[in-house]
Enzyme design. Sequence first.
Site, short mmCIF file in Angstrom:
data_model
loop_
_atom_site.label_atom_id
_atom_site.label_comp_id
_atom_site.label_asym_id
_atom_site.label_seq_id
_atom_site.Cartn_x
_atom_site.Cartn_y
_atom_site.Cartn_z
N MET A 5 0.83 -1.20 0.00
CA MET A 5 0.00 0.00 0.00
C MET A 5 0.87 1.26 0.00
SD MET A 5 -2.84 1.11 2.88
CE MET A 5 -1.70 1.97 3.98
N SER A 80 3.77 -6.86 2.10
CA SER A 80 2.57 -6.30 2.71
C SER A 80 1.33 -6.82 1.97
CB SER A 80 2.65 -4.78 2.73
OG SER A 80 1.69 -4.23 3.60
N GLN A 81 0.40 -5.92 1.60
CA GLN A 81 -0.83 -6.41 0.97
C GLN A 81 -0.54 -7.10 -0.36
OE1 GLN A 81 -3.29 -2.88 0.53
NE2 GLN A 81 -2.42 -2.38 -1.47
N ASP A 200 5.28 -4.87 14.18
CA ASP A 200 4.40 -4.39 13.11
C ASP A 200 3.20 -3.67 13.72
OD1 ASP A 200 2.85 -4.00 10.82
OD2 ASP A 200 3.49 -5.91 9.95
N HIS A 254 6.96 -2.70 10.44
CA HIS A 254 6.42 -3.15 9.15
C HIS A 254 7.33 -2.75 7.99
CE1 HIS A 254 3.15 -4.53 6.59
NE2 HIS A 254 3.23 -3.42 5.89
#
Length: 300
Positions: A5, A80-81, A200, A254
């Site tokens: 993101m 991540s995503q 995170d 993160h």
Amino acid sequence: MWHGMGDNCCDNSTMGEISRIIQKEIPGVFIHSVKVGSSDSDDRKAGFFGNLNTQVDQVCKELSEMEELKDKAVNMLGFSQGGLFLRALVQRCPLISVKKLVTFGSPHSGVARIPECAKDSDRICRFMRQLALRNVYSWYVRDHVIQAQYFKDPDNIEQYLERNVFLPYVNNEIADRREMVYKDRLRELEKLVLIKFEQDEMIYPASSAWFGFVDSYGNETRLYDSLMYIEDWIGLRSLDESNRLDFVTLPGKHMNIGEEKLREIVARYFAADDDEDGFLKNVFSVSGPGQMRQHVFGKV
């Protein structure tokens, strides 16, 4: 590479740097960065707005048409995503043969809170959050806001199952809508590596990177105690029982990876995957039961 993101496919300081690090570890490797849309700007926006089902189908088609991937089994690395999206791609795309999938801090079980923006000045991200926080399961938001499509409210699981258009389907959580092919394709992997960051705060709960979550009281729940694992809804138990499911911990926040740790992970899981013709079969997208095989990088 399929990014996380707020990033885009081709930023020289992020995905470009990751590509250079991978090239150092595996000289000559073919690296593809997934781009959704016709420009870098469009791709960044697509990380906030769009429909994930459509995006996964689009990427499947584009990858299947790439000459570099014809008749090749590839490896994938997601951030991540982007790691969640790649996992959905493995499950839903019969046109691509995948050997290994490694994901960094990916919300495989969803998020119980809409992710914060990395920068307060990010207007696109702030607009996403305004829409999602207003009514995450409204008809418009659920179809158009990416983060809403992997949001899972632990206080209202029934509404999540009824209205979320993406995550409950790829996780086979809807009893009468389970797709056995999703399970079959995932358990064909030689290795699935799930990497979690110790501090995170972007993904809540952080254990979602290991298919954990939280209950309505805020208590963390483990993959091994879930029906998803026990009944093997998507093949995780099959992978685990055959020693093909790894859980990795990285220190820090993160996406705080660093070159040394990234090279170590690339070397461990991908560096030996070249065939007799010298074609390095890696496509990086940047994007016993009950016994967890856990690796801690940067500590041991």
